[in-house]
Each structure stands twice: as C-alpha cells, then as structure tokens.
Design an enzyme around this catalytic site. Structure first.
Site, PDB file in Angstrom:
ATOM      1  CB  SER A  13      74.371  16.527 -28.002  1.00  0.00           C
ATOM      2  OG  SER A  13      74.722  15.942 -29.236  1.00  0.00           O
ATOM      3  CE1 TYR A  59      76.428  12.048 -25.709  1.00  0.00           C
ATOM      4  CE2 TYR A  59      75.367  12.407 -27.835  1.00  0.00           C
ATOM      5  CZ  TYR A  59      76.166  12.859 -26.804  1.00  0.00           C
ATOM      6  OH  TYR A  59      76.703  14.127 -26.854  1.00  0.00           O
TER       7      TYR A  59
END
Length: 239
Positions: free
Chosen positions: A142, A155
């Site tokens: 990501s 995350y």
C-alpha cells in the site's frame, strides 16, 4: 514462456475489491484463475459469472491466516492444472485507529491477515515453485507501506513488512519473480473494517477519488526474464 492461455493464477481475498477485479480482468485475458476467500457464496457467484463470459475459474474457501488452509488451496490448484504460475497475496484488512484507542484485537487481526497471510502464501507456494523452476508472487502492500499517517501506525507497519518480506524473497531466489503492488486509494471494501469513528470519517473523505484495480495484470504478463519488483499506483488526482 507460459502463455496467458496456460497461466494459472491464485488470488486471495478474491470475493471483492482488488481481488475480484483482478480475477475478472485476468480471466478475460485467458488466464486460469483460482479464487480464494472466506465468503464462499461470493466466490461461487463470481466463478459462475467468469465462466458465463468464457473464462476459466475455480474457487475454494480460504482463510489466509490458517497455514493448512493455504496449503490446501495450493494443492487444489495443482490438482486442477498441474502447475502454478502466480500467487497473488491480496487479502488484507485495514481497521485504522489511533494507538491510544488501544484496539489491540484489531492490531492482532491486521498482523495475522496482512503479514501472516502473506507468509502463509509463501510457505505454501515457494516449495512448489522451486520444484517447477519458475513462479511469481504478487504481494499487495500500500502507499501506507511507504509513509505513515495518524491512525495508520499498525496498518502501515504491516504493509512495510510486506515490502521487507518481498524484497528478502526476491534476493533469495533467482528463479522466482516477486512483485509488490502498492496501491493508493482503491475501489475495495478495505475501509469497511474501520470501527473507529474518527478514522472512518477521514477515510470516507480520502476515498472519494477511487482507483480501479489493474496493475497486477501488467506485472504478470511481462516476459519470464523481466521481474517487475514494485509498482506504486495512484489516481492522477490523488495527493
């Protein structure tokens, strides 16, 4: 070189979002897709749709946090086609929150799915690929694997880990291709896992601009002697 009509691609988290979109795209290109996720009813419908459009698709229930499940997923694909070209480690969760919220169960969930899920995919697929003498892992990181924002600490840590694992895997194997896809804001259900109200509101604003999935196909379709190591892909209008 394996042609599209011969390639076998396993996709985790295939019941929605990037996984589903990738399955549809690859199937339209003539690639055999094996779809894994926990929501079997969605997989069944997706496979039926792909087949109705002339594509080749199979599915099996898969919990990526379960090593035995992943091994069975790989063996299922092998029993159907006799080889595996690509494993797309796409499954992921993103329940964002500030650390002070102490959502420790959600921290564990992200670690289990986003890190352990990738490692389980490597553990299940790497021995087979080494025996074949070819193969490719496409691991989803990501833009959160390149930077950290408030609410993103855990995350982002899991997505930084995907980068490190993938680079180590690449360096250790000269016969296996390793690609990391780092999407920006993307059309998926990933943000649906956010339970923190403040983080959820922020993500709703961020995701008003959405990027369809698609870069995975580019990496897969390169010649066997070309290893696309990383793609960072964002909407043009994204900051």
């Amino acid at each position: 070189m394996t042609t599209n009509q011969q390639k076998v691609v396993l996709i985790t988290g295939a019941s929605s979002g990037i996984g589903e979109a990738t399955a549809r795209l690859l199937a339209r290109k003539g690639i055999h897709v094996i779809l894994g996720a926990r929501r079997t009813e969605r997989l069944e419908k997706l496979v039926a749709t792909i087949r109705s459009e002339g594509g080749s698709a199979e599915y099996q229930t898969l919990d990526v946090t379960n090593r035995a499940d992943f091994q069975a997923f790989v063996e299922f694909a092998l029993s159907k086609f006799g080889h595996i070209d690509v494993i797309v480690n796409n499954a992921g969760v993103m329940p964002l929150s500030k650390l002070e919220a102490l959502k420790v169960d959600e921290w564990d969930w992200m670690i289990d799915v986003n890190i352990r899920g990738v490692l389980n995919g490597i553990a299940a697929g790497l021995p087979l690929m080494k025996r074949q003498g070819f193969g490719q892992f496409v691991n989803l990181s990501s833009i959160g694997g390149h930077a950290v924002w408030p609410t993103c600490a855990v995350y982002s840590a899991t997505k930084f880990a995907v980068l490190a694992i993938s680079e180590g895997l690449r360096q250790e194997n000269t016969d296996i291709r390793v690609t990391v896809i780092s999407p920006g804001v993307t059309e998926s259900e990933l943000a649906d896992s956010i339970t923190d109200p403040e983080a959820g509101k922020g993500m709703q604003e961020f995701r008003k601009i959405a990027l369809p999935a698609g870069a995975i196909a580019f990496a897969i379709e390169q010649p066997d002697d070309v290893d696309v190591n990383e793609i960072i892909v964002r909407p043009t209008a994204s900051v």
